[in-house]
Design a protein around this motif. Structure first.
Motif, PDB file in Angstrom:
ATOM      1  N   ALA A 253      13.307  12.806   5.210  1.00  0.00           N
ATOM      2  CA  ALA A 253      13.242  11.468   5.806  1.00  0.00           C
ATOM      3  C   ALA A 253      11.856  10.858   5.630  1.00  0.00           C
ATOM      4  CB  ALA A 253      13.607  11.544   7.291  1.00  0.00           C
ATOM      5  N   ARG A 254      10.816  11.680   5.743  1.00  0.00           N
ATOM      6  CA  ARG A 254       9.456  11.161   5.554  1.00  0.00           C
ATOM      7  C   ARG A 254       9.267  10.674   4.120  1.00  0.00           C
ATOM      8  NH1 ARG A 254       5.047  14.975   8.696  1.00  0.00           N
ATOM      9  NH2 ARG A 254       6.229  15.307  10.620  1.00  0.00           N
ATOM     10  N   ILE A 255       9.686  11.476   3.160  1.00  0.00           N
ATOM     11  CA  ILE A 255       9.510  11.111   1.753  1.00  0.00           C
ATOM     12  C   ILE A 255      10.300   9.848   1.431  1.00  0.00           C
ATOM     13  CG2 ILE A 255      10.011  11.826  -0.618  1.00  0.00           C
ATOM     14  CD1 ILE A 255       9.356  14.711   0.327  1.00  0.00           C
ATOM     15  N   GLU A 256      11.517   9.758   1.967  1.00  0.00           N
ATOM     16  CA  GLU A 256      12.340   8.575   1.718  1.00  0.00           C
ATOM     17  C   GLU A 256      11.657   7.324   2.246  1.00  0.00           C
ATOM     18  OE1 GLU A 256      14.897   5.315   2.423  1.00  0.00           O
ATOM     19  OE2 GLU A 256      14.118   6.556   4.070  1.00  0.00           O
ATOM     20  N   GLU A 257      11.053   7.415   3.418  1.00  0.00           N
ATOM     21  CA  GLU A 257      10.385   6.258   4.003  1.00  0.00           C
ATOM     22  C   GLU A 257       9.135   5.883   3.212  1.00  0.00           C
ATOM     23  OE1 GLU A 257      10.033   4.835   8.459  1.00  0.00           O
ATOM     24  OE2 GLU A 257       8.708   6.567   8.090  1.00  0.00           O
ATOM     25  N   TRP A 258       8.341   6.880   2.819  1.00  0.00           N
ATOM     26  CA  TRP A 258       7.152   6.598   2.006  1.00  0.00           C
ATOM     27  C   TRP A 258       7.543   5.926   0.687  1.00  0.00           C
ATOM     28  CZ3 TRP A 258       5.448  12.139   3.428  1.00  0.00           C
ATOM     29  CH2 TRP A 258       4.572  12.111   4.524  1.00  0.00           C
ATOM     30  N   GLU A 259       8.604   6.423   0.073  1.00  0.00           N
ATOM     31  CA  GLU A 259       9.036   5.844  -1.194  1.00  0.00           C
ATOM     32  C   GLU A 259       9.538   4.411  -1.004  1.00  0.00           C
ATOM     33  OE1 GLU A 259      11.878   8.714  -2.564  1.00  0.00           O
ATOM     34  OE2 GLU A 259      10.361   9.827  -3.709  1.00  0.00           O
ATOM     35  N   ARG A 260      10.243   4.163   0.098  1.00  0.00           N
ATOM     36  CA  ARG A 260      10.787   2.831   0.373  1.00  0.00           C
ATOM     37  C   ARG A 260       9.668   1.809   0.564  1.00  0.00           C
ATOM     38  NH1 ARG A 260      12.653   1.788   5.498  1.00  0.00           N
ATOM     39  NH2 ARG A 260      13.023   4.027   5.765  1.00  0.00           N
ATOM     40  N   TRP A 261       8.544   2.234   1.084  1.00  0.00           N
ATOM     41  CA  TRP A 261       7.429   1.340   1.346  1.00  0.00           C
ATOM     42  C   TRP A 261       6.305   1.489   0.316  1.00  0.00           C
ATOM     43  CZ3 TRP A 261       6.923  -2.503   4.943  1.00  0.00           C
ATOM     44  CH2 TRP A 261       7.968  -2.615   5.858  1.00  0.00           C
ATOM     45  N   ASP A 262       6.600   2.149  -0.782  1.00  0.00           N
ATOM     46  CA  ASP A 262       5.547   2.440  -1.753  1.00  0.00           C
ATOM     47  C   ASP A 262       4.973   1.185  -2.403  1.00  0.00           C
ATOM     48  OD1 ASP A 262       3.967   4.405  -3.257  1.00  0.00           O
ATOM     49  OD2 ASP A 262       5.069   3.637  -4.987  1.00  0.00           O
ATOM     50  N   GLU A 263       5.775   0.162  -2.569  1.00  0.00           N
ATOM     51  CA  GLU A 263       5.273  -1.075  -3.195  1.00  0.00           C
ATOM     52  C   GLU A 263       4.172  -1.685  -2.322  1.00  0.00           C
ATOM     53  OE1 GLU A 263       6.882  -5.469  -4.666  1.00  0.00           O
ATOM     54  OE2 GLU A 263       8.296  -3.835  -4.269  1.00  0.00           O
ATOM     55  N   VAL A 264       4.390  -1.677  -1.022  1.00  0.00           N
ATOM     56  CA  VAL A 264       3.381  -2.189  -0.106  1.00  0.00           C
ATOM     57  C   VAL A 264       2.153  -1.278  -0.132  1.00  0.00           C
ATOM     58  CG1 VAL A 264       2.852  -2.730   2.302  1.00  0.00           C
ATOM     59  CG2 VAL A 264       5.115  -3.257   1.365  1.00  0.00           C
ATOM     60  N   SER A 265       2.390   0.023  -0.183  1.00  0.00           N
ATOM     61  CA  SER A 265       1.288   0.988  -0.229  1.00  0.00           C
ATOM     62  C   SER A 265       0.404   0.757  -1.450  1.00  0.00           C
ATOM     63  CB  SER A 265       1.840   2.410  -0.256  1.00  0.00           C
ATOM     64  OG  SER A 265       2.653   2.666   0.862  1.00  0.00           O
ATOM     65  N   GLN A 266       1.044   0.607  -2.623  1.00  0.00           N
ATOM     66  CA  GLN A 266       0.287   0.415  -3.846  1.00  0.00           C
ATOM     67  C   GLN A 266      -0.504  -0.893  -3.822  1.00  0.00           C
ATOM     68  OE1 GLN A 266       0.031   2.650  -6.250  1.00  0.00           O
ATOM     69  NE2 GLN A 266       1.491   4.075  -5.327  1.00  0.00           N
ATOM     70  N   ALA A 267       0.112  -1.941  -3.288  1.00  0.00           N
ATOM     71  CA  ALA A 267      -0.568  -3.246  -3.233  1.00  0.00           C
ATOM     72  C   ALA A 267      -1.790  -3.190  -2.316  1.00  0.00           C
ATOM     73  CB  ALA A 267       0.401  -4.327  -2.756  1.00  0.00           C
ATOM     74  N   ALA A 268      -1.739  -2.310  -1.333  1.00  0.00           N
ATOM     75  CA  ALA A 268      -2.843  -2.206  -0.383  1.00  0.00           C
ATOM     76  C   ALA A 268      -4.104  -1.621  -1.000  1.00  0.00           C
ATOM     77  CB  ALA A 268      -2.424  -1.355   0.825  1.00  0.00           C
ATOM     78  N   PHE A 269      -4.002  -1.071  -2.207  1.00  0.00           N
ATOM     79  CA  PHE A 269      -5.160  -0.468  -2.869  1.00  0.00           C
ATOM     80  C   PHE A 269      -6.077  -1.525  -3.488  1.00  0.00           C
ATOM     81  CE2 PHE A 269      -7.302   1.805  -6.376  1.00  0.00           C
ATOM     82  CZ  PHE A 269      -7.849   2.846  -5.653  1.00  0.00           C
TER      83      PHE A 269
END
Length: 271
Positions: A253-269
């Protein structure tokens, strides 16, 4: 196999008592720490000098350092140090008082830290040893109503994982034991309960469920002996039935959530 010398905190009850008896029963020697005077009189009567009772509170760093040194001087070395002392704090995050929170962290997190710091120079000097931290499945996932307890165990897991890498070159082994629910007094006389606020009554009622079957603490005796005898013990090991399937679901469940929000994560860099 040559006998081992142990130091066990919280040795008068629960896992600590079981493992103290298991070690003594096979001819090992144990420095047994407890806050209660006379807690090991019965074991002294049976095992004599093989057990060294020490009255100390793990929250007292000076007393802990003295206790560890005394144990090493008495027995000549310390092969296994087990940080078992701890208790449960029940209450929603909002309900826990400042003192309850501080006391929980003092015992469950700082206690093992002080014992570990005191033991490391001795283990380095003797060329090795094994530090066993009694964590919990509550150190790898969280449930409502145990937030500060989880915080203490997550903290223990965090510094212990770093510790394992730091001391490997000295021949010092490190293991986190992560028990499931056992029929110890963790949720009984040893537990602390925050005063309940009525704001969470409906939530408590909704999350109420039948009590799960609890494991037999005595069944862990062979497991702990197998662990400390291993040439290459694990950094983490569950004790009990159920944790592994639960953790597979939790981490998926953690990995699924991180992957689902990965676009936002990458943009935050940034660019």
């Amino acid at each position: 196999m040559s006998s081992k010398t142990w130091l066990i905190t919280g040795a008068s009850k629960g896992f600590g008592r079981e493992w103290t008896e298991a070690a003594l029963g096979r001819g090992d020697r144990v420095a047994a720490l407890s806050r209660t005077a006379g807690a090991f009189d019965d074991l002294v009567a049976v095992h004599g000098d093989a057990i060294l009772p020490i009255q100390a509170n793990v929250t007292d760093r000076v007393a802990v350092t003295v206790a560890v040194r005394r144990a090493a001087q008495h027995f000549g070395r310390l092969d296994v140090v087990v940080n078992n002392a701890g208790y449960g704090l029940f209450g929603m995050v909002e309900e826990v008082t400042e003192q309850q929170a501080r006391d929980q962290v003092e015992v469950n997190l700082f206690g093992p830290l002080w014992v570990t710091q005191a033991a490391l120079p001795l283990m380095r000097a003797q060329g090795g040893g094994h530090i066993v931290q009694v964590s919990s499945i509550a150190g790898v996932f969280s449930l409502p109503g145990l937030g500060v307890y989880h915080a203490s165990k997550f903290g223990l897991e965090g510094f212990t994982a770093s510790l394992a890498a730091e001391v490997k070159a000295f021949g010092i082994k490190v293991t986190l034991v992560e028990p499931a629910g056992y029929a110890t007094d963790w949720a009984g006389p040893s537990a602390v309960h925050a005063q309940r606020g009525d704001a969470y009554d409906e939530f408590r009622a909704a999350m109420a469920r039948p009590s799960a079957k609890r494991g037999d603490p005595s069944a862990t005796r062979e497991a702990i002996l197998t662990l400390v005898d291993a040439d290459e013990p694990p950094l983490r090991i569950f004790f009990g039935q159920g944790p592994l399937p639960l953790m597979r679901k939790e981490y998926a469940a953690r990995i699924e959530e991180w992957e689902r929000w990965d676009e936002v994560s990458q943009a935050a860099f940034g660019a």
